[in-house]
Scaffold this active site. Sequence first.
Site, PDB file in Angstrom:
ATOM      1  N   PHE A 113      21.142 -14.372   8.041  1.00  0.00           N
ATOM      2  CA  PHE A 113      22.110 -14.094   9.096  1.00  0.00           C
ATOM      3  C   PHE A 113      23.467 -13.820   8.444  1.00  0.00           C
ATOM      4  CE2 PHE A 113      25.040 -15.319  12.522  1.00  0.00           C
ATOM      5  CZ  PHE A 113      24.488 -14.632  13.589  1.00  0.00           C
ATOM      6  N   ASP A 184      18.724 -23.166   5.968  1.00  0.00           N
ATOM      7  CA  ASP A 184      19.306 -22.996   7.289  1.00  0.00           C
ATOM      8  C   ASP A 184      18.160 -23.002   8.311  1.00  0.00           C
ATOM      9  OD1 ASP A 184      20.417 -22.066   9.671  1.00  0.00           O
ATOM     10  OD2 ASP A 184      21.981 -20.955   8.604  1.00  0.00           O
ATOM     11  N   TYR A 209      22.382 -24.972  19.781  1.00  0.00           N
ATOM     12  CA  TYR A 209      22.414 -24.247  21.067  1.00  0.00           C
ATOM     13  C   TYR A 209      21.235 -23.312  21.227  1.00  0.00           C
ATOM     14  CZ  TYR A 209      24.854 -21.182  17.772  1.00  0.00           C
ATOM     15  OH  TYR A 209      25.192 -20.466  16.663  1.00  0.00           O
ATOM     16  N   LYS A 210      20.395 -23.170  20.178  1.00  0.00           N
ATOM     17  CA  LYS A 210      19.226 -22.294  20.268  1.00  0.00           C
ATOM     18  C   LYS A 210      18.059 -23.110  20.837  1.00  0.00           C
ATOM     19  CE  LYS A 210      21.091 -19.164  16.821  1.00  0.00           C
ATOM     20  NZ  LYS A 210      21.347 -18.944  15.397  1.00  0.00           N
ATOM     21  N   ARG A 356      14.101  -8.449  20.787  1.00  0.00           N
ATOM     22  CA  ARG A 356      13.733  -9.783  20.323  1.00  0.00           C
ATOM     23  C   ARG A 356      13.359 -10.660  21.514  1.00  0.00           C
ATOM     24  NH1 ARG A 356      17.982 -13.516  17.010  1.00  0.00           N
ATOM     25  NH2 ARG A 356      19.028 -13.384  19.007  1.00  0.00           N
TER      26      ARG A 356
HETATM   27  C1  LIG Z   1      22.788 -18.490  14.992  1.00  0.00           C
HETATM   28  C2  LIG Z   1      23.035 -18.525  13.536  1.00  0.00           C
HETATM   29  C3  LIG Z   1      24.315 -18.774  13.021  1.00  0.00           C
HETATM   30  C4  LIG Z   1      25.511 -18.922  13.907  1.00  0.00           C
HETATM   31  O1  LIG Z   1      26.517 -19.683  13.320  1.00  0.00           O
HETATM   32  P1  LIG Z   1      27.648 -20.349  14.237  1.00  0.00           P
HETATM   33  O2  LIG Z   1      28.635 -20.884  13.299  1.00  0.00           O
HETATM   34  O3  LIG Z   1      26.970 -21.393  15.084  1.00  0.00           O
HETATM   35  O4  LIG Z   1      28.203 -19.275  15.125  1.00  0.00           O
HETATM   36  C5  LIG Z   1      24.461 -18.879  11.629  1.00  0.00           C
HETATM   37  N1  LIG Z   1      23.397 -18.729  10.813  1.00  0.00           N
HETATM   38  C6  LIG Z   1      22.160 -18.472  11.281  1.00  0.00           C
HETATM   39  C7  LIG Z   1      21.022 -18.325  10.329  1.00  0.00           C
HETATM   40  C8  LIG Z   1      21.946 -18.340  12.651  1.00  0.00           C
HETATM   41  O5  LIG Z   1      20.730 -18.047  13.127  1.00  0.00           O
END
Ligand SMILES: *Cc1c(COP(=O)(O)O)cnc(C)c1O
Length: 397
Positions: A113, A184, A209-210, A356
């Site tokens: 990400f 992660d 939040y996911k 998705r």
């Molecule tokens: C959703 C996601 C994020 C989002 O980071 P935030 O700091 O919560 O906005 C970061 N890394 C990955 C791999 C994600 O899937």
Amino acid sequence: MTDFDRTRGLFQIPDGVIYLDGNSLGPLPRNVPDRLAAVARDEWGGMLITGWNRAGWMELPRRVGDRVARLIGAPPDSVVMGDTLSIKVHQALAAALAMRPGRKVVLSDTGNFPSDLYIAQGLLQMLDAGHDLRLVAPDDVAGAIDDSVAAILITEVDYRTGRRHDMADLTARAHAAGALAIWDLAHSAGALPVDVAGGGADFAVGCTYKYLNGGPGAPAFIHVAPQHADQVHPALSGWLGHRQPFAFDLTYAPGEGIERMRVGTPPVLALAALDAALDVWDGVSMGDVHARSIELSQAFIAAVEADCPELTLASPREPARRGSHVSFRHPQGYAVIQALIAAGVIGDFRAPDILRFGITPLYLGTDDIARAAATLAGILRDRSWSAPRFQQRHAVT
Ligand SMILES: *Cc1c(COP(=O)(O)O)cnc(C)c1O
């Protein structure tokens, strides 16, 4: 056996909506609003500042952290909540690099990400110590681990394709080369059985939040393996990670173990919402959730492939190599998703061409999956996605 009819009743899903986006923002557990209202009224309203002691606000990051620990296979006292995932990536990577001072490479992959990569880039620039962020294709990570690598920074489940890395295997390879492993779990926690202890992860981070349904902007988590927790040097050395925050010393001294990964004042209302949201996992087996996710995903893939010839599967076909979402490619993916949302089936789009779909058994059943696939097929058949209103890009996709 997990009773998925029961868990479905624990969520508020608007009438007529099939929600295939719980991998991006989990829906509202029904018990959350009352808990939030009670904490606001009785604790904040009734106790004012005494709530820090009387209502246990200061312990919330650890107490909720222990609940998350159970869901990711981490031991008690090894997880703390706070901040956002991007911040937790920064903390984990900075700590890992300080533990490998002679090594200059951070290894990640092109499926990661972007925020994780941006945070790494910013940190390496700030350190100004000659580090390199080495990016390879996801399938090439194993082969790229050598003795120049300080840490691998890997997201277990790819946010676009759902492809899943083998945590235990890559971690073992990293350790064999003398490197550390940072995982992660953004798209793993609450989706799959995760075993950070068994897998040997040195650090693990994730958001809530996911799949954990903690609500928009819910606090993130960080896990530090117990053997490192008293050694790591926190780069974000805030007062609540200090050994004695209320001594107000002029010099930082790290708190005990995972406490040092705290930074500043905990988001009490957000933690209360998350704490309530985690109640839905009581009586739920992650193994059952995963098995059901595979069953529903296979049904979805089969239906889409049978009825939507324009779409190509972007996810690994083999269930063991996926997380809990499935993705397809279409050159007009954005418009197709907009048309689908207008028809009551909520998925999302990721550039450049990914549609998705989050498969979340706690509140999705076989009927939802069949209806979602049929709706998608109808939109592609009658090309209703080509209407101008579906072409207009919103800020959040
Ligand atoms: C959703 C996601 C994020 C989002 O980071 P935030 O700091 O919560 O906005 C970061 N890394 C990955 C791999 C994600 O899937």
